[in-house]
Scaffold this active site. Sequence first.
Site, PDB file in Angstrom:
ATOM      1  N   HIS A 330     117.989  31.263  24.745  1.00  0.00           N
ATOM      2  CA  HIS A 330     119.789  30.920  24.952  1.00  0.00           C
ATOM      3  C   HIS A 330     119.966  31.238  26.504  1.00  0.00           C
ATOM      4  CE1 HIS A 330     121.708  30.789  21.058  1.00  0.00           C
ATOM      5  NE2 HIS A 330     121.122  32.027  20.767  1.00  0.00           N
ATOM      6  N   CYS A 373     119.724  26.044  26.735  1.00  0.00           N
ATOM      7  CA  CYS A 373     120.999  25.398  27.541  1.00  0.00           C
ATOM      8  C   CYS A 373     121.361  25.628  28.962  1.00  0.00           C
ATOM      9  CB  CYS A 373     121.823  26.040  26.740  1.00  0.00           C
ATOM     10  SG  CYS A 373     121.735  24.435  25.243  1.00  0.00           S
TER      11      CYS A 373
END
Length: 498
Positions: A330, A373
């Site tokens: 992430h 991301c």
Amino acid sequence: MDFNRMLVSIDNELSQEDLDSLKFLCSDLLPPKKLLSIKSSLELFTELQKISLLEEDKYDLLAELLYIIGQHSLLKVLATTKWRVQEALREKRTVSLYRQMLFQLYENITSDDLRTILFLLGIPKKYEEGKKFLEVLSYLEKNDQLSENKLDVLENAVGYVSPDLHKKINEYKKTIEIQKPTAQSFEDENDKTQFSIQDQDQVEGSYIETIQEPIQHISETVSEKDLMAENTGTLAELSLNEDPKLEIYSMNRKHRGYCLIINNEQFMKSEPRTGTEKDAEFLHSVFTWLGLHVEIRTNLLAKEIRNCLTEFKEKDHSERDCFVSCILTHGKSKAIYGTDDIDIPISEITSYFSTTNCSTLAGKPKLFFIQACQGNSSQGAHAIEPDAVSDAEKKRPKITIPNDADILVGMSTVDGYYAYRHNRTGTWYIQSLCENLTKLVPKGEDILSILTKVNKDVSEKEYSNLKQMPQPAYTLLRKLVFPIPPAPFKPASKETNF
């Protein structure tokens, strides 16, 4: 090198797919029955020798054919380079623009598009099943449905599935219109030839490689602004303005190098990254194939990531050509997360391997591929999930590509936006990276050209108005070309689509 031995050397490097491509490109030079009987590249070379198109002191056609099918690394066997071939083709070509246009359609068509085209063309089942697009094109030519000036049938079918491929046909048609002989051109054959060459130059740059991927690979949305970090190179521009004199990084040491894969799937607060194991599997398989020593570290806390990076920076890289790190986790703007949801700036990650901090990698390429991301924009649909956390906005660390040279950072998305992951097949960026490495390294392409292709492939994927744009940035000083592996790539999993 003896001429026949040179041909054998080239034959040993060509696959069955390469042979099929060469035979198709020679369709205007050899009789159809003769081409059908040819079972090897050496047999094709023999037939070209019989009609004086391939001789010991005359192998321009062979260089042209290898150039068109992308086997640029084999041009060195002919004592030439792709840049020399490009220059030579400005003055003389043997393979027609028509044949080259059809071949480019073949290179860029997907299996889904092909199935649709076969249905639209109404090709009999006995010809349809298991056919490649080159065979379909040959079938249409044999049945007088396709020729240099008869493109309507193919154009209608291709236009239905792919506007970009349809554009290639239109560009060819415009070229033909430009090149129609005039009364004046018949008076002087040399003048007519020169006019034709000039017009070929006008359109040659317009044959841009286009891929239309099947919708089964789900896409994501990003903005196309700020595609490159400040003061970094633009891959597309570099690819279009290649310098034949640009030096190449040495890749002849005892070992190729380490490849560190950090694969975070389970997090303390954030959702698990299901599907990431597929990315890790493909990366391990591809970089092992490229000759690197691959190590995978799974589910690391931020502190453990830092310890891992320290471990690898302190290794002796003296006898190694390069270093590669792939981080799957992430993230947020300009940072990635450990499994404890503590962020690490990407600039910190690359700094571990700067010249100051890792002297045995000085002057050697350091590559970082990061699937995470880079923002909190809410996007999502179907079976895709954002590789980001939804915590309150935190202070964003500043990142620029390090001042130290020889570093490349390949980001899965531009700053501020989600990068998406399919919970079964993995991420678009990593899957495209692996696929293009396996396809283009054997053709002698450098890493920036490969990443340009990755950019294009990922940017063209779309599902329910969702898209994604990768962001590469680099301070490389030379071209990075991985040596061609001794054997073709073999997928580690039967489900692999490479």
